[in-house]
Design an enzyme around this catalytic site. Structure first.
Site, PDB file in Angstrom:
ATOM      1  NE  ARG A 199      -6.460  -2.125   1.697  1.00  0.00           N
ATOM      2  CZ  ARG A 199      -7.328  -1.180   2.065  1.00  0.00           C
ATOM      3  NH1 ARG A 199      -7.944  -0.458   1.135  1.00  0.00           N
ATOM      4  NH2 ARG A 199      -7.575  -0.963   3.334  1.00  0.00           N
ATOM      5  CD  GLN A 203      -1.086  -0.369   3.731  1.00  0.00           C
ATOM      6  OE1 GLN A 203      -1.237   0.497   4.580  1.00  0.00           O
ATOM      7  NE2 GLN A 203      -1.691  -1.552   3.792  1.00  0.00           N
ATOM      8  CD  GLU A 238       1.361   3.659   7.937  1.00  0.00           C
ATOM      9  OE1 GLU A 238       0.208   3.303   8.186  1.00  0.00           O
ATOM     10  OE2 GLU A 238       2.112   3.036   7.155  1.00  0.00           O
ATOM     11  CG  HIS A 250       4.377   0.986   3.230  1.00  0.00           C
ATOM     12  ND1 HIS A 250       3.920   2.182   2.739  1.00  0.00           N
ATOM     13  CD2 HIS A 250       3.499   0.649   4.218  1.00  0.00           C
ATOM     14  CE1 HIS A 250       2.833   2.551   3.393  1.00  0.00           C
ATOM     15  NE2 HIS A 250       2.561   1.632   4.303  1.00  0.00           N
TER      16      HIS A 250
END
Length: 423
Positions: free
Chosen positions: A295, A110, A137, A276
């Site tokens: 995705r 994604q 993230e 990733h």
């Protein structure tokens, strides 16, 4: 007596199917250590521990002096606890979601949009993109942690095109040849050629993908049975992914993306538009508050191929370059700081040797959430002297500008992670 601004939390556990089962999961082990009444079901997955104010997992307050039941309710009525800059910058909301993940089977490949694209996607398709925020993230390994992150150096991709004819077939000879020819060109030409190759793969017919994947699986299986080592084309990983996601286009992504195995304490930062996937292991994770995900594979869910191929960052980098390194604190010899290039969050890791009897958690102009991964302490603050016992798995909310003293109750090392917002 002053109202408490430091208090323990009971945090939500998510039992997604990809999580580790029962007490094999670090999430389950942390839960069992912190809550003597917790019943761990060995036949159920324990995938994520959520520490924050997200509506699908708002932390509960474990302090009977506080009337509010959840952290989001308390913050709404105690805005100064966020810190002055944080409150103004993030509209009175906690800007991050802090997590522990225990991954048994791979999560989808994604990427997350930047703010500008997130706003556009949310307007166009709110059913797929539920908010207008970006979602950077960071993952810090607690155990050896395997993941895919960012495009490999072009030289490595070209090598896989030579060694894996099924991969080259899906890319197409023209796009593959062009990638080889642009290896020594400027970064813009390389990115354009890489985008063309990846788009060819993602836009392949499902029937053709399944055929080529079956050929590759058969070839690897036969070679492995004959005693040949197939690790130069990640044979074992390919077979594992195909078993878990048969016929999925994401199986071929291992030839495009860097494969990282993080040691405990090592980190990767996933900025906007970087493809990733988490494959296996336990980690601490922090992110901006968003649910926006585009995705690319290893998923039965919706794949927005045109958006994905257009948005990705096609800048190749080595797996070594994908590691995110912490800085050591100048003020605290036990503190490492993982400070990514986004305003939403920072993670601090504290490792205190068991020979130390007391440790002071420094005050910040930010609300923070502290997780005890290892050790047993009694926590206290200058404003409210009521002691708070904390052990492995314990979670503590710390209001802005509050310091906390931790008295070690046994001579064992402490390992603490703390999420905050350093503006």
């Amino acid at each position: 007596m002053a109202a408490p601004r430091v208090f323990p939390l009971s945090c939500a556990v998510q039992q997604y199917a990809w999580g580790k089962m029962g007490s094999n999961s670090e999430v389950a082990r942390l839960l069992a250590s912190s809550d003597p009444l917790a019943q761990i079901a060995e036949d159920k997955p324990y995938a994520e521990l959520w520490m924050g104010t997200h509506p699908r997992g708002d932390a509960k307050i474990l302090d009977n002096r506080i009337s509010q039941k959840t952290l989001s309710q308390w913050i709404a009525e105690n805005q100064d606890s966020l810190g002055s800059k944080v409150k103004d910058t993030f509209n009175g909301n906690l800007p991050f979601l802090f997590k522990v993940l225990s991954v048994e089977t791979p999560l989808s490949i994604q990427a997350h949009p930047n703010k500008e694209l997130a706003e556009k996607l949310h307007l166009q398709a709110p059913q797929h993109y539920p908010d207008a925020n970006h979602k950077p993230e960071m993952a810090i390994a607690l155990t050896p942690f395997q993941g895919l992150c960012g495009f490999r150096p072009v030289e490595e991709i070209v090598t896989f095109l030579k060694k894996v004819p099924e991969f080259q077939f899906l890319i197409g000879d023209e796009a593959a040849t062009h990638l080889k020819q642009t290896m020594s060109h400027d970064s813009q030409a390389v990115a354009s050629s890489l985008q063309s190759c990846f788009s060819h793969l993602m836009k392949s017919e499902k029937k053709v993908v399944v055929e080529q994947l079956n050929l590759l699986v058969k070839r690897i299986s036969q070679q492995a049975a004959a005693g040949n080592n197939m690790e130069d084309i990640f044979g074992e990983l390919l077979l594992q992914l195909h078993q878990q996601y048969p016929g999925d286009i994401g199986c071929f992504a291992i030839y495009f993306l860097n494969l990282l195995t993080l040691k405990p304490g090592e980190a990767m930062f996933l900025e906007a538009n970087v493809p990733h996937a988490y494959l296996k292991g336990d980690c601490v994770e922090c992110m901006a508050c968003s649910d926006n995900t585009v995705r690319a594979g290893l998923t039965p869910k919706f794949i927005d191929v045109p958006t994905l191929c257009e948005m990705l960052s096609y800048t190749p980098s080595s797996s070594k370059d994908r590691l995110f390194l912490p800085t050591r604190s100048q003020e605290d010899p036990y503190l490492s700081i993982y400070d990514p290039p986004v305003p939403d969050f920072t993670i601090m890791k504290t490792e205190v040797p068991g020979s130390v009897t007391e440790y002071k958690v420094l005050a910040l102009d930010s609300a923070s959430i502290l997780l005890m991964v290892q050790g047993t302490v009694i926590a206290s603050t200058p404003t409210t002297q009521t002691p708070i016992p904390l052990q492995r798995g314990g979670v503590l909310f710390i209001g802005a500008n509050e310091s906390v003293s931790l008295k070690l109750t046994e001579p064992k090392d402490l390992l603490i992670f703390r999420a905050c917002c350093l503006l």
